[in-house]
Design an enzyme around this catalytic site. Structure first.
Site, PDB file in Angstrom:
ATOM      1  N   ASP A   8       0.722  -1.128   0.166  1.00  9.76           N
ATOM      2  CA  ASP A   8      -0.045   0.141  -0.137  1.00  9.76           C
ATOM      3  C   ASP A   8       0.746   1.242   0.194  1.00  9.76           C
ATOM      4  O   ASP A   8       0.187   2.327   0.054  1.00  9.76           O
ATOM      5  CB  ASP A   8      -0.882  -0.151   1.159  1.00  9.76           C
ATOM      6  CG  ASP A   8      -1.961  -1.173   1.149  1.00  9.76           C
ATOM      7  OD1 ASP A   8      -2.077  -1.330   0.138  1.00  9.76           O
ATOM      8  OD2 ASP A   8      -2.227  -1.675   2.177  1.00  9.76           O
ATOM      9  N   HIS A   9       2.201   1.076  -0.123  1.00 12.84           N
ATOM     10  CA  HIS A   9       2.982   2.142  -0.053  1.00 12.84           C
ATOM     11  C   HIS A   9       4.209   2.196  -1.000  1.00 12.84           C
ATOM     12  O   HIS A   9       5.118   1.796  -1.138  1.00 12.84           O
ATOM     13  CB  HIS A   9       3.570   2.300   1.387  1.00 12.84           C
ATOM     14  CG  HIS A   9       4.206   3.669   1.711  1.00 12.84           C
ATOM     15  ND1 HIS A   9       5.324   4.008   1.652  1.00 12.84           N
ATOM     16  CD2 HIS A   9       3.584   4.840   2.071  1.00 12.84           C
ATOM     17  CE1 HIS A   9       5.810   5.357   1.968  1.00 12.84           C
ATOM     18  NE2 HIS A   9       4.488   6.028   2.376  1.00 12.84           N
TER      19      HIS A   9
END
Lengths: 128, 166
Positions: free
Chosen positions: B33-34
């Protein structure tokens, strides 16, 4: 160490601890009301002053602590005469004139701690 | 259970210094998610947490984990480059000052890139910890030390440091 040298070092301490610009750190600036210090910042400031000036500070020596636990000192949220006398004796580096003649609410005591209070404190510690 | 952001303790100097490492792995969901420019990046906030856990354990050892040590302030934090999957992070924390009310720590973050051997200095973090039972007078907290839960003890045991806790 001269008054000006102490003041300059206190400016650096507050710059590091509070993230304020040195020109905001005037002698009469209140740590809480003007410079935005919160309670945990007081511990940070104590540590930084200890390191900068190489002396130890006892808990409650620089900033008043646990006042409300003693009903002789604080009643209904206001500082009593006995509480004020105790503070003036213990904390000679702070000017209590404003609270002496006005609002005695305990929440206002923090506002009395100014940059000058810290400079006075260091001068007393180094001189004593 | 608290989410641990260090894998193991590698060095310990009593009451002074503690070093821990973290292997960054794609098996951990947060990395997915990053992403920045198509590359998975370890969030700096989680590296600050890794340093807080390293320094927090160090502060905890000084009282044999009797004090509830809470991160109270991130005094300074800087990072010069990214860390990604396959890299290893090293947190090196030292106590600057400590008293009944709390402690201040300074620490460095190093990176060893995947396949590399050398450590590279990439960050510095200064933290302030509070001993909350001493600073929140009148506030009631559970008697047991909820800060240092069993998974922290597991890390101490793995590092052969179980005798630091009662």
């Amino acid at each position: 160490m001269s008054h000006d040298e102490i003041f300059q070092k206190i400016q650096e301490v507050l710059d590091d601890a509070l993230g304020v610009d040195e020109d905001e750190v005037t002698p009469d600036a209140s740590l809480t009301a003007d410079l935005g210090a919160e309670s945990i910042d007081f511990l940070d400031i104590v540590f930084r002053i200890e390191k900068t000036f190489d002396f130890k500070i006892s808990q409650g020596e620089l900033f008043p602590e646990n006042l409300t636990e003693n009903p002789d000192w604080v009643t209904d949220g206001n500082l009593t005469d006995a509480g004020l006398t105790m503070l003036k004796e213990r904390m000679t580096h702070v000017d209590f004139t404003a609270i002496e003649n006005g609002n005695r609410n305990v929440s206002k005591i923090g506002d009395l701690i100014t940059v000058n209070s810290l400079v006075n404190f260091v001068e007393i510690k180094l001189g004593g | 259970m608290r989410w641990l952001w260090i894998d193991c303790i590698t060095e310990h100097e009593a009451n002074k210094r503690l070093v821990a490492i973290k292997n960054v792995s794609l098996a951990e969901d947060y990395l997915h998610d990053h992403m920045v420019h198509g590359k998975t990046i370890m969030p700096f906030s989680l590296m600050i947490e890794g340093m807080a856990q390293t320094a927090g354990i160090l502060v905890g050892t000084t009282s044999r984990f009797k004090e509830k040590v809470i991160l109270a302030k991130i005094s300074k934090a800087s990072l010069s480059c990214d860390v990604t999957a396959g890299d290893t992070i090293r947190y090196d924390a030292a106590i600057e000052n400590i008293d009944a009310a709390g402690a201040s720590t300074s620490g460095t973050i190093d990176r060893r890139v995947a396949g590399g051997e050398a450590w590279e200095r990439i960050g510095r973090v200064e933290l302030l910890f509070s001993h909350i039972d001493k600073n929140m007078a009148g506030t009631e907290f559970p008697e047991h030390n909820f800060v240092f839960s069993d998974n922290f003890k597991m890390i101490l045991e793995t590092a052969g440091l179980a005798d630091l806790a009662d």
